[in-house]
Scaffold this motif. Structure first.
Motif, PDB file in Angstrom:
ATOM      1  N   ALA A   1       8.590   5.751   3.644  1.00 26.99           N
ATOM      2  CA  ALA A   1       7.499   6.378   2.907  1.00 26.99           C
ATOM      3  C   ALA A   1       7.086   7.691   3.549  1.00 26.99           C
ATOM      4  CB  ALA A   1       6.310   5.420   2.843  1.00 26.99           C
ATOM      5  N   LYS A   2       6.982   7.716   4.865  1.00 27.39           N
ATOM      6  CA  LYS A   2       6.565   8.936   5.566  1.00 27.39           C
ATOM      7  C   LYS A   2       7.561  10.066   5.359  1.00 27.39           C
ATOM      8  CE  LYS A   2       4.013   6.463   9.175  1.00 27.39           C
ATOM      9  NZ  LYS A   2       3.957   6.132  10.613  1.00 27.39           N
ATOM     10  N   ARG A   3       8.843   9.723   5.395  1.00 30.83           N
ATOM     11  CA  ARG A   3       9.865  10.752   5.208  1.00 30.83           C
ATOM     12  C   ARG A   3       9.821  11.325   3.792  1.00 30.83           C
ATOM     13  NH1 ARG A   3      16.421  10.063   6.272  1.00 30.83           N
ATOM     14  NH2 ARG A   3      16.986  12.214   5.723  1.00 30.83           N
ATOM     15  N   LEU A   4       9.644  10.444   2.804  1.00 33.13           N
ATOM     16  CA  LEU A   4       9.582  10.899   1.416  1.00 33.13           C
ATOM     17  C   LEU A   4       8.375  11.802   1.200  1.00 33.13           C
ATOM     18  CD1 LEU A   4      10.457  10.879  -1.553  1.00 33.13           C
ATOM     19  CD2 LEU A   4       9.136   8.759  -1.830  1.00 33.13           C
ATOM     20  N   ILE A   5       7.209  11.363   1.631  1.00 27.34           N
ATOM     21  CA  ILE A   5       5.998  12.149   1.413  1.00 27.34           C
ATOM     22  C   ILE A   5       6.070  13.481   2.151  1.00 27.34           C
ATOM     23  CG2 ILE A   5       3.513  12.214   1.837  1.00 27.34           C
ATOM     24  CD1 ILE A   5       4.399  10.446  -0.529  1.00 27.34           C
ATOM     25  N   ALA A   6       6.636  13.488   3.352  1.00 28.53           N
ATOM     26  CA  ALA A   6       6.789  14.749   4.088  1.00 28.53           C
ATOM     27  C   ALA A   6       7.714  15.702   3.344  1.00 28.53           C
ATOM     28  CB  ALA A   6       7.328  14.475   5.491  1.00 28.53           C
ATOM     29  N   GLY A   7       8.794  15.178   2.786  1.00 32.40           N
ATOM     30  CA  GLY A   7       9.721  16.022   2.032  1.00 32.40           C
ATOM     31  C   GLY A   7       9.090  16.591   0.778  1.00 32.40           C
ATOM     32  N   LEU A   8       8.319  15.771   0.067  1.00 32.57           N
ATOM     33  CA  LEU A   8       7.621  16.235  -1.134  1.00 32.57           C
ATOM     34  C   LEU A   8       6.569  17.285  -0.767  1.00 32.57           C
ATOM     35  CD1 LEU A   8       7.181  12.747  -2.825  1.00 32.57           C
ATOM     36  CD2 LEU A   8       8.580  14.615  -3.726  1.00 32.57           C
ATOM     37  N   LEU A   9       5.835  17.015   0.296  1.00 32.92           N
ATOM     38  CA  LEU A   9       4.796  17.944   0.736  1.00 32.92           C
ATOM     39  C   LEU A   9       5.383  19.307   1.093  1.00 32.92           C
ATOM     40  CD1 LEU A   9       1.947  18.698   1.688  1.00 32.92           C
ATOM     41  CD2 LEU A   9       2.442  17.550   3.856  1.00 32.92           C
ATOM     42  N   GLY A  10       6.541  19.316   1.744  1.00 33.34           N
ATOM     43  CA  GLY A  10       7.149  20.579   2.140  1.00 33.34           C
ATOM     44  C   GLY A  10       7.434  21.484   0.958  1.00 33.34           C
ATOM     45  N   VAL A  11       8.032  20.926  -0.090  1.00 32.99           N
ATOM     46  CA  VAL A  11       8.390  21.746  -1.253  1.00 32.99           C
ATOM     47  C   VAL A  11       7.150  22.102  -2.079  1.00 32.99           C
ATOM     48  CG1 VAL A  11       9.720  21.810  -3.394  1.00 32.99           C
ATOM     49  CG2 VAL A  11      10.744  20.885  -1.321  1.00 32.99           C
ATOM     50  N   GLU A  12       6.224  21.165  -2.258  1.00 35.61           N
ATOM     51  CA  GLU A  12       4.991  21.481  -2.992  1.00 35.61           C
ATOM     52  C   GLU A  12       4.218  22.590  -2.292  1.00 35.61           C
ATOM     53  OE1 GLU A  12       3.984  20.350  -5.912  1.00 35.61           O
ATOM     54  OE2 GLU A  12       5.637  18.925  -6.158  1.00 35.61           O
TER      55      GLU A  12
ATOM     56  N   LYS B   1      -1.987   7.337   5.932  1.00 32.75           N
ATOM     57  CA  LYS B   1      -2.196   5.964   5.464  1.00 32.75           C
ATOM     58  C   LYS B   1      -0.889   5.200   5.300  1.00 32.75           C
ATOM     59  CE  LYS B   1      -6.249   7.481   2.823  1.00 32.75           C
ATOM     60  NZ  LYS B   1      -6.838   7.616   1.465  1.00 32.75           N
ATOM     61  N   LEU B   2       0.238   5.885   5.469  1.00 31.42           N
ATOM     62  CA  LEU B   2       1.536   5.257   5.252  1.00 31.42           C
ATOM     63  C   LEU B   2       1.987   4.467   6.478  1.00 31.42           C
ATOM     64  CD1 LEU B   2       3.275   8.316   3.553  1.00 31.42           C
ATOM     65  CD2 LEU B   2       2.444   6.255   2.401  1.00 31.42           C
ATOM     66  N   HIS B   3       2.780   3.410   6.227  1.00 28.55           N
ATOM     67  CA  HIS B   3       3.248   2.552   7.303  1.00 28.55           C
ATOM     68  C   HIS B   3       4.742   2.725   7.612  1.00 28.55           C
ATOM     69  CE1 HIS B   3      -0.424   0.487   5.891  1.00 28.55           C
ATOM     70  NE2 HIS B   3      -0.560   0.146   7.150  1.00 28.55           N
ATOM     71  N   SER B   4       5.568   2.769   6.579  1.00 26.79           N
ATOM     72  CA  SER B   4       7.014   2.729   6.809  1.00 26.79           C
ATOM     73  C   SER B   4       7.607   4.117   7.009  1.00 26.79           C
ATOM     74  CB  SER B   4       7.713   2.045   5.630  1.00 26.79           C
ATOM     75  OG  SER B   4       7.798   2.929   4.537  1.00 26.79           O
TER      76      SER B   4
ATOM     77  N   SER C   1       0.830  -1.203   0.000  1.00 26.79           N
ATOM     78  CA  SER C   1       0.000   0.000   0.000  1.00 26.79           C
ATOM     79  C   SER C   1       0.867   1.256   0.000  1.00 26.79           C
ATOM     80  CB  SER C   1      -0.935   0.012   1.213  1.00 26.79           C
ATOM     81  OG  SER C   1      -0.211   0.032   2.423  1.00 26.79           O
ATOM     82  N   ASP C   2       2.017   1.207   0.682  1.00 19.96           N
ATOM     83  CA  ASP C   2       2.943   2.343   0.640  1.00 19.96           C
ATOM     84  C   ASP C   2       3.457   2.568  -0.775  1.00 19.96           C
ATOM     85  OD1 ASP C   2       2.637   2.779   3.323  1.00 19.96           O
ATOM     86  OD2 ASP C   2       4.680   2.244   3.895  1.00 19.96           O
ATOM     87  N   VAL C   3       3.810   1.487  -1.449  1.00 21.01           N
ATOM     88  CA  VAL C   3       4.296   1.586  -2.835  1.00 21.01           C
ATOM     89  C   VAL C   3       3.242   2.254  -3.706  1.00 21.01           C
ATOM     90  CG1 VAL C   3       4.961   0.283  -4.887  1.00 21.01           C
ATOM     91  CG2 VAL C   3       5.876  -0.366  -2.652  1.00 21.01           C
ATOM     92  N   ASP C   4       2.003   1.824  -3.577  1.00 24.15           N
ATOM     93  CA  ASP C   4       0.917   2.403  -4.385  1.00 24.15           C
ATOM     94  C   ASP C   4       0.749   3.890  -4.112  1.00 24.15           C
ATOM     95  OD1 ASP C   4       0.392  -0.058  -5.509  1.00 24.15           O
ATOM     96  OD2 ASP C   4      -1.264  -0.525  -4.151  1.00 24.15           O
TER      97      ASP C   4
ATOM     98  N   LEU D   1      -0.384  18.820  -3.562  1.00 22.90           N
ATOM     99  CA  LEU D   1      -0.197  19.117  -2.138  1.00 22.90           C
ATOM    100  C   LEU D   1      -1.276  18.423  -1.308  1.00 22.90           C
ATOM    101  CD1 LEU D   1       0.138  22.808  -0.853  1.00 22.90           C
ATOM    102  CD2 LEU D   1      -1.312  21.164   0.298  1.00 22.90           C
ATOM    103  N   THR D   2      -2.541  18.583  -1.697  1.00 20.23           N
ATOM    104  CA  THR D   2      -3.628  17.968  -0.937  1.00 20.23           C
ATOM    105  C   THR D   2      -3.551  16.448  -0.989  1.00 20.23           C
ATOM    106  OG1 THR D   2      -5.108  18.152  -2.862  1.00 20.23           O
ATOM    107  CG2 THR D   2      -5.199  19.927  -1.231  1.00 20.23           C
ATOM    108  N   GLY D   3      -3.019  15.916  -2.082  1.00 15.08           N
ATOM    109  CA  GLY D   3      -2.843  14.470  -2.172  1.00 15.08           C
ATOM    110  C   GLY D   3      -1.825  13.949  -1.176  1.00 15.08           C
ATOM    111  N   TYR D   4      -0.732  14.683  -0.998  1.00 15.38           N
ATOM    112  CA  TYR D   4       0.282  14.272  -0.026  1.00 15.38           C
ATOM    113  C   TYR D   4      -0.266  14.346   1.403  1.00 15.38           C
ATOM    114  CZ  TYR D   4       3.839  14.330  -3.674  1.00 15.38           C
ATOM    115  OH  TYR D   4       4.578  14.062  -4.802  1.00 15.38           O
TER     116      TYR D   4
END
Length: 299
Positions: A175-186, A169-172, A32-35, A160-163
């Protein structure tokens, strides 16, 4: 004792029958994280192409061809007529988006660039839908600073709203670190765009005689309508009850009751970027639909 612990571990793993608990060995990611990590690659591809082409006159095929994986070239994208300042800002955004594509594809396998329609006609359709009638002449996102900034307003906020929606919903940790980093710049990109537009809010978008603020309000209303989940989008000026602490009309950064970012699901995002209001009806910026398991599950 060691044997007993090992047997207990094996039984625990065998009892976990849900797909989300089968691990992706590459980065310790659940399926689910991969998806959830792969899905926004659709938006990142679009942002990279739009910002690179708009500022520099070329896209991923020239700057980072390995990232497109043989995906089709975007339709109708071109360099915009921008002032030096705006061109510099948008070029920075473009290179940031290349980094986002790299980050996602270094974490999960990803997929080739989907077919993107970034033509004048595609953006004109968005603006026509936003106002409920055809604008005359047709809106051209590449014509000048104001038009390009308004066209840019259409894109990063959706990602942004997608992140924000994906995060809980993320587990690992990966994944959480990546999405947080993407969200910050977006989020930063969206704030810059909204600030540049807010400064010009009372100016008319020529030749329509409609203010910049009204354009943003109509675009946000359209996205709320297409998303079909209530208010998750706001323009640059709102009724005071919708502003921060219910006390102000200025809305340079959109947020909910407590000034927290709104969230969207992949389904809501597809409804918006397809322009159809339905996650199973491709169109708009993705003529053949988005890619990845989540998007394909609706086609």
């Amino acid at each position: 004792m060691i044997l007993v612990s090992l047997l207990l571990l094996i039984l625990h793993l065998l009892s976990s029958s849900c797909d989300e608990y089968f691990i992706n060995d590459r980065n310790n990611l659940t399926k689910s994280d991969v998806d959830l990590i792969e899905f926004p690659l659709n938006i990142e591809y679009m942002e990279a192409e739009f910002f690179l082409w708009g500022s520099l006159g070329y896209g991923l095929d020239k700057f980072a061809p390995q990232l497109v994986d043989g995906g089709p070239k975007p339709i109708g994208v071109r360099i915009a007529k921008l002032s030096p300042l705006i061109r510099d800002v948008i070029a920075q955004f473009g290179f940031q988006e290349v980094g986002h594509v790299r980050a996602i594809k270094s974490t999960v396998r990803g997929f080739p660039r989907p077919l993107l329609n970034l033509s004048r006609e595609s953006f004109a359709t968005v603006m026509n839908d936003a106002f409920g009638h055809p604008l005359q002449p047709s809106f051209d996102p590449y014509a000048n600073d104001i038009n390009y900034l308004l066209a840019s307003y259409v894109i990063p906020y959706v990602g942004l709203t997608g992140y924000v929606g994906a995060n809980p919903k993320l587990h690992s940790p990966t994944a959480k670190r990546l999405i947080a980093g993407l969200l910050g710049v977006e989020s930063g990109q969206d704030a810059v765009l909204r600030t540049l537009l807010y400064e010009r809010g009372r100016e008319n978008v020529e030749p329509y005689g409609i203010t910049v603020t009204e354009f943003t309000n109509r675009i946000s209303e359209l996205r709320n309508k297409l998303g079909r989940q209530g208010i998750k989008d706001e323009g640059l000026r709102v009724k005071p009850k919708l502003g921060a602490e219910g006390s102000i009309r200025g809305n340079i950064i959109a947020g909910g009751k407590y000034s927290l970012s709104y969230d969207r699901t992949p389904e809501e995002i597809l409804r918006i970027v397809y322009g159809s209001g339905h996650e199973s009806k491709p169109g708009g910026f993705y003529p053949n639909g988005a890619k990845g398991r989540i998007a394909k599950s609706y086609l």
